[in-house]
Scaffold this motif. Structure first.
Motif, PDB file in Angstrom:
ATOM      1  N   LEU A   1       0.894  -1.184  -0.006  1.00 41.32           N
ATOM      2  CA  LEU A   1      -0.077  -0.214   0.109  1.00 41.32           C
ATOM      3  C   LEU A   1       1.010   1.328   0.060  1.00 41.32           C
ATOM      4  O   LEU A   1       2.202   1.221   0.602  1.00 41.32           O
ATOM      5  CB  LEU A   1      -0.669   0.101   1.096  1.00 41.32           C
ATOM      6  N   ALA A   2       0.401   2.251  -0.225  1.00 40.83           N
ATOM      7  CA  ALA A   2       0.768   3.546  -0.946  1.00 40.83           C
ATOM      8  C   ALA A   2       2.296   3.853   1.000  1.00 40.83           C
ATOM      9  O   ALA A   2       3.088   4.716   0.199  1.00 40.83           O
ATOM     10  CB  ALA A   2       0.876   4.855  -1.721  1.00 40.83           C
ATOM     11  N   ASP A   3       0.576   4.165   1.245  1.00 37.79           N
ATOM     12  CA  ASP A   3       1.005   4.133   2.632  1.00 37.79           C
ATOM     13  C   ASP A   3       1.805   3.612   2.979  1.00 37.79           C
ATOM     14  O   ASP A   3       2.456   4.324   4.597  1.00 37.79           O
ATOM     15  CB  ASP A   3       0.227   4.832   3.253  1.00 37.79           C
ATOM     16  N   GLY A   4       2.706   2.547   3.086  1.00 34.84           N
ATOM     17  CA  GLY A   4       3.616   1.920   3.741  1.00 34.84           C
ATOM     18  C   GLY A   4       2.404   1.289   4.976  1.00 34.84           C
ATOM     19  O   GLY A   4       3.506  -0.133   5.234  1.00 34.84           O
ATOM     20  N   ARG A   5       1.890   1.195   4.908  1.00 31.50           N
ATOM     21  CA  ARG A   5       0.539   0.086   5.596  1.00 31.50           C
ATOM     22  C   ARG A   5       0.664  -1.295   5.500  1.00 31.50           C
ATOM     23  O   ARG A   5       0.890  -1.824   4.339  1.00 31.50           O
ATOM     24  CB  ARG A   5      -0.864   0.419   5.868  1.00 31.50           C
ATOM     25  N   ASP A   6       1.609  -2.426   6.031  1.00 31.32           N
ATOM     26  CA  ASP A   6       1.476  -3.363   6.142  1.00 31.32           C
ATOM     27  C   ASP A   6       0.657  -4.720   5.797  1.00 31.32           C
ATOM     28  O   ASP A   6      -0.362  -3.875   5.933  1.00 31.32           O
ATOM     29  CB  ASP A   6       2.529  -4.105   7.114  1.00 31.32           C
ATOM     30  N   ALA A   7       0.832  -5.531   5.232  1.00 32.57           N
ATOM     31  CA  ALA A   7      -0.237  -6.083   4.957  1.00 32.57           C
ATOM     32  C   ALA A   7      -0.864  -7.228   5.883  1.00 32.57           C
ATOM     33  O   ALA A   7      -0.006  -7.428   7.319  1.00 32.57           O
ATOM     34  CB  ALA A   7       0.241  -7.166   3.809  1.00 32.57           C
ATOM     35  N   ASP A   8      -2.143  -7.394   5.515  1.00 34.74           N
ATOM     36  CA  ASP A   8      -2.928  -8.046   6.703  1.00 34.74           C
ATOM     37  C   ASP A   8      -3.622  -8.811   6.069  1.00 34.74           C
ATOM     38  O   ASP A   8      -3.979  -9.081   5.159  1.00 34.74           O
ATOM     39  CB  ASP A   8      -3.982  -7.444   8.100  1.00 34.74           C
ATOM     40  N   PRO A   9      -4.477 -10.083   6.553  1.00 37.73           N
ATOM     41  CA  PRO A   9      -5.170 -11.573   5.623  1.00 37.73           C
ATOM     42  C   PRO A   9      -6.099 -10.098   5.588  1.00 37.73           C
ATOM     43  O   PRO A   9      -6.619 -10.827   3.682  1.00 37.73           O
ATOM     44  CB  PRO A   9      -6.666 -11.885   6.926  1.00 37.73           C
ATOM     45  N   LEU A  10      -6.844  -9.050   5.737  1.00 40.59           N
ATOM     46  CA  LEU A  10      -7.573  -8.319   5.003  1.00 40.59           C
ATOM     47  C   LEU A  10      -7.378  -7.838   3.583  1.00 40.59           C
ATOM     48  O   LEU A  10      -7.549  -7.704   2.516  1.00 40.59           O
ATOM     49  CB  LEU A  10      -8.634  -7.633   6.109  1.00 40.59           C
ATOM     50  N   SER A  11      -5.677  -7.501   3.496  1.00 39.80           N
ATOM     51  CA  SER A  11      -5.574  -6.973   2.419  1.00 39.80           C
ATOM     52  C   SER A  11      -5.116  -7.298   1.565  1.00 39.80           C
ATOM     53  O   SER A  11      -5.409  -7.065   0.276  1.00 39.80           O
ATOM     54  CB  SER A  11      -4.217  -5.970   2.956  1.00 39.80           C
ATOM     55  N   LEU A  12      -4.633  -8.975   1.430  1.00 37.01           N
ATOM     56  CA  LEU A  12      -4.701  -9.539   0.346  1.00 37.01           C
ATOM     57  C   LEU A  12      -5.617 -10.567   0.307  1.00 37.01           C
ATOM     58  O   LEU A  12      -5.743 -10.290  -1.291  1.00 37.01           O
ATOM     59  CB  LEU A  12      -4.217 -11.161   1.568  1.00 37.01           C
ATOM     60  N   LEU A  13      -6.861  -9.701   0.256  1.00 40.18           N
ATOM     61  CA  LEU A  13      -8.050 -10.223   0.036  1.00 40.18           C
ATOM     62  C   LEU A  13      -8.269  -9.030  -1.692  1.00 40.18           C
ATOM     63  O   LEU A  13      -8.208  -8.980  -3.278  1.00 40.18           O
ATOM     64  CB  LEU A  13      -9.224  -9.712   0.519  1.00 40.18           C
ATOM     65  N   LEU A  14      -6.730  -7.764  -1.376  1.00 36.28           N
ATOM     66  CA  LEU A  14      -7.351  -6.447  -2.695  1.00 36.28           C
ATOM     67  C   LEU A  14      -5.618  -7.481  -3.452  1.00 36.28           C
ATOM     68  O   LEU A  14      -5.839  -7.119  -4.598  1.00 36.28           O
ATOM     69  CB  LEU A  14      -6.698  -5.611  -1.824  1.00 36.28           C
ATOM     70  N   ALA A  15      -4.440  -7.648  -2.817  1.00 33.23           N
ATOM     71  CA  ALA A  15      -3.406  -8.352  -3.629  1.00 33.23           C
ATOM     72  C   ALA A  15      -3.565  -8.881  -4.807  1.00 33.23           C
ATOM     73  O   ALA A  15      -3.032  -8.769  -5.527  1.00 33.23           O
ATOM     74  CB  ALA A  15      -2.350  -7.976  -2.103  1.00 33.23           C
ATOM     75  N   VAL A  16      -4.770 -10.306  -4.808  1.00 36.33           N
ATOM     76  CA  VAL A  16      -4.910 -10.909  -5.664  1.00 36.33           C
ATOM     77  C   VAL A  16      -5.141 -10.078  -6.815  1.00 36.33           C
ATOM     78  O   VAL A  16      -5.327 -11.009  -7.989  1.00 36.33           O
ATOM     79  CB  VAL A  16      -5.398 -11.727  -4.958  1.00 36.33           C
ATOM     80  N   ASP A  17      -6.171  -9.158  -6.830  1.00 38.49           N
ATOM     81  CA  ASP A  17      -7.193  -8.146  -7.707  1.00 38.49           C
ATOM     82  C   ASP A  17      -6.223  -7.030  -8.432  1.00 38.49           C
ATOM     83  O   ASP A  17      -6.973  -5.945  -8.928  1.00 38.49           O
ATOM     84  CB  ASP A  17      -8.227  -8.220  -7.793  1.00 38.49           C
ATOM     85  N   ALA A  18      -5.117  -6.708  -7.748  1.00 42.87           N
ATOM     86  CA  ALA A  18      -4.833  -5.213  -8.279  1.00 42.87           C
ATOM     87  C   ALA A  18      -4.032  -5.023  -8.804  1.00 42.87           C
ATOM     88  O   ALA A  18      -2.767  -4.020  -9.663  1.00 42.87           O
ATOM     89  CB  ALA A  18      -4.802  -5.039  -6.718  1.00 42.87           C
ATOM     90  N   LEU A  19      -3.169  -6.287  -9.343  1.00 41.88           N
ATOM     91  CA  LEU A  19      -1.415  -5.846 -10.800  1.00 41.88           C
ATOM     92  C   LEU A  19      -3.002  -5.726 -12.011  1.00 41.88           C
ATOM     93  O   LEU A  19      -4.238  -6.364 -11.978  1.00 41.88           O
ATOM     94  CB  LEU A  19      -1.170  -7.293 -10.751  1.00 41.88           C
ATOM     95  N   PRO A  20      -2.333  -5.033 -13.644  1.00 37.77           N
ATOM     96  CA  PRO A  20      -2.622  -5.277 -14.208  1.00 37.77           C
ATOM     97  C   PRO A  20      -3.076  -6.394 -14.977  1.00 37.77           C
ATOM     98  O   PRO A  20      -2.180  -8.035 -14.776  1.00 37.77           O
ATOM     99  CB  PRO A  20      -1.806  -5.143 -14.526  1.00 37.77           C
ATOM    100  N   PRO A  21      -4.106  -6.928 -15.551  1.00 43.28           N
ATOM    101  CA  PRO A  21      -4.639  -7.581 -15.885  1.00 43.28           C
ATOM    102  C   PRO A  21      -3.597  -8.447 -16.821  1.00 43.28           C
ATOM    103  O   PRO A  21      -2.856  -8.416 -17.655  1.00 43.28           O
ATOM    104  CB  PRO A  21      -5.973  -8.170 -16.875  1.00 43.28           C
ATOM    105  N   THR A  22      -4.066  -9.601 -16.473  1.00 39.07           N
ATOM    106  CA  THR A  22      -2.214 -10.991 -17.329  1.00 39.07           C
ATOM    107  C   THR A  22      -3.333 -10.833 -18.954  1.00 39.07           C
ATOM    108  O   THR A  22      -2.430 -11.173 -19.528  1.00 39.07           O
ATOM    109  CB  THR A  22      -2.623 -12.475 -17.411  1.00 39.07           C
ATOM    110  N   ALA A  23      -3.849 -10.268 -19.355  1.00 35.60           N
ATOM    111  CA  ALA A  23      -4.735 -10.363 -20.870  1.00 35.60           C
ATOM    112  C   ALA A  23      -4.385  -9.401 -21.592  1.00 35.60           C
ATOM    113  O   ALA A  23      -3.814  -9.304 -22.625  1.00 35.60           O
ATOM    114  CB  ALA A  23      -6.282  -9.706 -20.381  1.00 35.60           C
ATOM    115  N   PHE A  24      -2.879  -8.617 -20.746  1.00 37.33           N
ATOM    116  CA  PHE A  24      -2.592  -7.341 -21.070  1.00 37.33           C
ATOM    117  C   PHE A  24      -1.570  -7.792 -22.121  1.00 37.33           C
ATOM    118  O   PHE A  24      -1.275  -7.670 -22.905  1.00 37.33           O
ATOM    119  CB  PHE A  24      -2.091  -6.778 -20.315  1.00 37.33           C
ATOM    120  N   GLU A  25      -0.670  -9.024 -21.592  1.00 43.34           N
ATOM    121  CA  GLU A  25       0.606 -10.216 -21.861  1.00 43.34           C
ATOM    122  C   GLU A  25      -0.004 -10.639 -23.014  1.00 43.34           C
ATOM    123  O   GLU A  25       1.269 -10.921 -23.496  1.00 43.34           O
ATOM    124  CB  GLU A  25       1.316 -10.417 -20.985  1.00 43.34           C
ATOM    125  N   ILE A  26      -1.030 -11.063 -22.952  1.00 46.35           N
ATOM    126  CA  ILE A  26      -1.655 -12.421 -23.272  1.00 46.35           C
ATOM    127  C   ILE A  26      -1.856 -10.958 -24.928  1.00 46.35           C
ATOM    128  O   ILE A  26      -1.960 -11.722 -26.558  1.00 46.35           O
ATOM    129  CB  ILE A  26      -2.372 -13.033 -23.636  1.00 46.35           C
TER     130      ILE A  26
END
Length: 293
Positions: free
Chosen positions: A204-229
């Motif tokens: 997270l940009a403000d430096g907050r460490d990860a916890d179980p709830l932020s992991l739910l964000l992490a799995v869907d936060a990158l650009p989609p693999t479809a771009f590289e396809i």
């Protein structure tokens, strides 16, 4: 660990992510929230952020605090603004409790529209045994200072939105620390590899460490693999299931996402999230719709 220092500023419970996912209990099992425009992709609210919002409501409604597995079906696109979450306790046990939740918003005629429906099981991650037997290995990619993020787009790569900047497209990236593996950035240079792969350092940009709830964000936060396809445009999530395996250690995460099959206009994304101690802390699979042609 990356060679670049990762300085923690905000803390768990006192960060923009915590404030923007906070829910207010109106009645038993009923919660209000104002979905923040800060977590949008183009004009729609990011699915990982929404999953964290629902995950926080279920953590309050259930006797256990940590999501172990959570599956969401995205029915209609959510918009920034007021929403209501209704939860239901399905079963409670000594080690696991199961609940379901739905998020609703209102249409132009004032009618309720269900946006997402979730089924989840919660437990206590700190009570799990330390025994780990796995063939999984952390993803290998360059140190953080040799990777690229949205702030590099102006001079080094095209904007990390799959093409020309669109209104609202950068809102979520302003709240994330993303440093993508250069070998998965061919799409940003106009030369996608054709492989369905995306890898990035994540925080997270403000430096907050990860916890179980932020992991739910992490799995869907990158650009989609479809771009590289070689595809462009929005890739909306149809269904997303996340397994949280353990509480992450402080420091940046590494996220690796792969797609093996694009067929009939739909693709899957399999994600792994690794912490600073080389532990696999979360896994996910989602089905998403791809725009062809």
């Amino acid at each position: 660990m990356p060679e670049a220092a990762f300085v923690t500023r905000a803390t768990i419970g006192d960060s923009e992510f915590d404030r923007d996912t906070a829910v207010t209990r109106r009645a038993p099992g009923v919660y209000d929230i104002d979905l923040s425009a800060g977590w949008t992709i183009i004009s729609a609210v990011n699915g990982g952020y929404l999953l964290a919002v629902l995950g926080r409501a279920l953590a309050d409604a259930l006797p256990h605090a940590d999501p172990f597995t959570i599956s969401a079906h995205y029915l209609t696109a959510s918009q920034p603004g007021p929403a209501v979450i209704r939860t239901d306790v399905v079963r409670t046990g000594r080690t696991l409790s199961t609940g379901q939740a739905s998020l609703f918003q209102y249409d132009d005629e004032g009618k309720e529209v269900e946006r997402i429906r979730v089924l989840a099981s919660y437990g206590d991650l700190d009570s799990l045994p330390d025994d780990v037997r796995t063939t999984a290995r952390p993803p290998a990619f360059p140190p953080m200072d040799q990777c690229f993020g949205p702030e590099d787009a102006a001079s080094d790569i095209r904007p990390l939105s799959g093409g020309a900047p669109l209104e609202g497209s950068s809102a979520i990236t302003d709240r994330l620390m993303l440093k993508l593996d250069p070998s998965t950035l061919g799409w940003a240079l106009g030369a996608p590899s054709g492989k369905g792969e995306m890898r990035s350092w994540f925080g997270l940009a403000d430096g907050r460490d990860a916890d179980p709830l932020s992991l739910l964000l992490a799995v869907d936060a990158l650009p989609p693999t479809a771009f590289e396809i070689g595809l462009k445009g929005w890739v909306p999530t149809v269904e997303l299931t996340v397994h949280v395996r353990c509480r992450p250690a402080p420091g940046p995460l590494r996220v690796s996402i792969t797609t093996r099959n694009l067929a009939g206009g739909f693709l899957e994304e399999d994600a792994e999230v690794w912490d600073s101690e080389d532990r696999l802390v979360a896994q996910s699979r989602q089905l998403a719709r791809a725009r062809l042609g």
